[in-house]
Design an enzyme around this catalytic site. Structure first.
Site, PDB file in Angstrom:
ATOM      1  CB  CYS A 118       0.712   2.428  -5.690  1.00  0.00           C
ATOM      2  SG  CYS A 118       0.934   1.786  -7.360  1.00  0.00           S
TER       3      CYS A 118
ATOM      4  CG  HIS B 175       5.575   4.367  -2.593  1.00  0.00           C
ATOM      5  ND1 HIS B 175       4.516   3.504  -2.399  1.00  0.00           N
ATOM      6  CD2 HIS B 175       5.578   4.680  -3.915  1.00  0.00           C
ATOM      7  CE1 HIS B 175       3.899   3.304  -3.555  1.00  0.00           C
ATOM      8  NE2 HIS B 175       4.530   3.991  -4.486  1.00  0.00           N
TER       9      HIS B 175
ATOM     10  CD  GLU C  31       9.214   7.083  -0.138  1.00  0.00           C
ATOM     11  OE1 GLU C  31       8.515   6.757   0.840  1.00  0.00           O
ATOM     12  OE2 GLU C  31       9.518   6.285  -1.062  1.00  0.00           O
TER      13      GLU C  31
ATOM     14  CE  LYS D   5       5.894  -0.364  -2.931  1.00  0.00           C
ATOM     15  NZ  LYS D   5       5.762   0.278  -1.605  1.00  0.00           N
TER      16      LYS D   5
ATOM     17  CG  PHE E  69       0.441   5.890 -11.446  1.00  0.00           C
ATOM     18  CD1 PHE E  69       1.714   6.245 -11.044  1.00  0.00           C
ATOM     19  CD2 PHE E  69       0.310   4.880 -12.395  1.00  0.00           C
ATOM     20  CE1 PHE E  69       2.840   5.617 -11.566  1.00  0.00           C
ATOM     21  CE2 PHE E  69       1.424   4.243 -12.917  1.00  0.00           C
ATOM     22  CZ  PHE E  69       2.684   4.606 -12.511  1.00  0.00           C
TER      23      PHE E  69
ATOM     24  CG  HIS F 205       4.864  -1.263  -6.361  1.00  0.00           C
ATOM     25  ND1 HIS F 205       3.931  -1.231  -5.348  1.00  0.00           N
ATOM     26  CD2 HIS F 205       4.809  -0.029  -6.948  1.00  0.00           C
ATOM     27  CE1 HIS F 205       3.342  -0.057  -5.328  1.00  0.00           C
ATOM     28  NE2 HIS F 205       3.867   0.693  -6.282  1.00  0.00           N
TER      29      HIS F 205
END
Length: 414
Positions: free
Chosen positions: A165, A305, A316, A338, A402, A343
């Site tokens: 991502c 994010h 975050e 998002k 990830f 996402h």
């Protein structure tokens, strides 16, 4: 910041669940419109998650011939279209450019997942002799920058950075570094994703990563809200033309803003879970600020994010506090777009960089929609539910992938 060559943004292109032109996309973002709805790409009745952010209004024929469309995975459809928009927006005339000084760094988080799925069906139903000869070039992630370079005649640096991502963000950071180093004068960079299919949704469902708020699609992506229950998959592409400043000035280009800084780190912690200390993303933000030659007091906005998962949003928030310290962490405005697009995985960094550029241009902070119930672990200013006017001198765009991949870009007004 020792480098003297500067990079500026001169072209934007976007394909997304809320709009597939820059103007329609930005209008929807500022209005707080959600692009999430029931999945139509396949029959999702047996899946735990039945919702996604699908691209609905892309006129693909305007960018790719029908014959070539058949030879591409959807992630390439979205990325090639967004790149064509960005190229046109930049006003570049390749007849006047040295193609060896123009390159592409573009990527996807998972690549040609839909082609992989359909070709496995071919194998099972019709046997190995019926594989498409286009299967491998359709599936590989690096085919995206390859096709973009062919379409626009860019013969400079050409590659894909795959970090789940964070892919699109790493690609843009690489473009900045290539321009600074003198390896290129013009770069097309960003990300694309087309993973709304059985394999994509089923795989993330197996991880229990997706929202199952199927009865309320538009309210399902709710970053930083206490009642968030997972992210919503989206699809699309975001591409930017990043250009050396003096080169852009010499040709009379319209300059949106400067891509001034890049920071990237690794968590070295877990294949999917964020490090509980939040040190990695915090350090990535600090590196981006330092790379831009700025201090934390200069940052006015962060496009987070903000995936709408419990661990990401709390982590975050902690990272922002560590990176900026007091009182700046509470002063700076933060939002997760998002909440509207879902996402977009490897495309997120590209699409959300477009948001940052336009936020600087127009002096407006995009909202985080669906923010209803505060979470004690998420206690900063997330620009809840409505856009807000503000002068933005510098902003950050965060992406976390990830594998523990953290990337942050810093955009500044010129």
């Amino acid at each position: 910041m020792a480098d003297t060559r500067r990079a500026v943004v001169t072209g934007l292109g976007v394909v997304s669940p809320v709009g597939s032109t820059v103007d329609s996309f930005w209008k929807a973002i500022l209005a707080g419109e959600s692009g999430i709805g029931p999945i139509t790409r396949f029959d999702a009745s047996l899946f735990d998650t039945k919702i996604a952010g699908e691209v609905k209004d892309l006129n693909l024929d305007a960018f790719i011939s029908k014959k070539e469309q058949r030879h591409m995975d959807p992630f390439c459809h979205f990325g090639v279209a967004a790149a064509a928009m960005a190229f046109a927006d930049s006003g570049l005339d390749m007849a006047k450019e040295d193609p060896r000084r123009a390159g592409v760094v573009a990527s996807s988080g998972v690549g040609g997942l839909q082609v992989m799925q359909t070709q496995m069906d071919v194998l099972r139903q019709r046997g190995p002799q019926r594989f498409s000869p286009f299967m491998i070039p359709q599936m590989i992630t690096n085919i995206l920058p390859g096709i973009i370079s062919i379409n626009h005649g860019f013969k400079g640096p050409n590659y894909a950075v795959v970090t789940a991502c964070a892919s699109g963000t790493h690609c843009l950071g690489s473009a900045l570094e290539l321009i600074r180093s003198g390896a290129a004068d013009v770069m097309l960079a960003g990300g694309a994703e087309g993973a709304v299919c059985e394999l994509g949704v089923g795989g993330f469902n197996a991880m229990r990563a997706l929202s199952t708020r199927n009865d309320d699609p538009k309210g399902a992506s709710r970053p930083f809200d206490r009642d968030r229950d997972g992210f919503v998959m989206g699809e699309g592409g975001g591409m930017l033309v990043v250009e050396e400043y003096e080169h852009a000035k010499a040709r009379g280009a319209r300059i949106y803003c400067e891509l001034a800084g890049f920071g990237c780190t690794g968590d070295a912690y877990h294949i999917t879970a964020p490090d509980e200390t939040a040190e990695g993303p915090a350090r990535g933000m600090q590196l981006a600020i330092q790379d831009a030659g700025l201090g934390v007091a200069d940052i006015d906005y962060i496009n987070a994010h903000g995936t709408s998962t419990q661990l990401n949003d709390a982590g975050e928030t902690k990272a922002i506090k560590l990176a900026l310290g007091e009182p700046d962490a509470r002063r700076v405005a933060i939002s997760s777009t998002k909440s509207m697009t879902g996402h977009l995985l490897g495309a997120a960094g590209g699409v959300e960089s477009v948001v940052c550029v336009l936020a600087i241009r127009d002096g407006v902070l995009p909202p985080t929609i669906n923010y209803a119930t505060p979470d004690p672990a998420c206690d900063l200013d997330y620009v809840p539910n409505a856009a807000r006017p503000a002068k933005i001198r510098a902003c950050l765009n965060n992406s976390l992938g990830f594998g523990g991949h953290n990337a942050t870009l810093c955009f500044t007004a010129v």
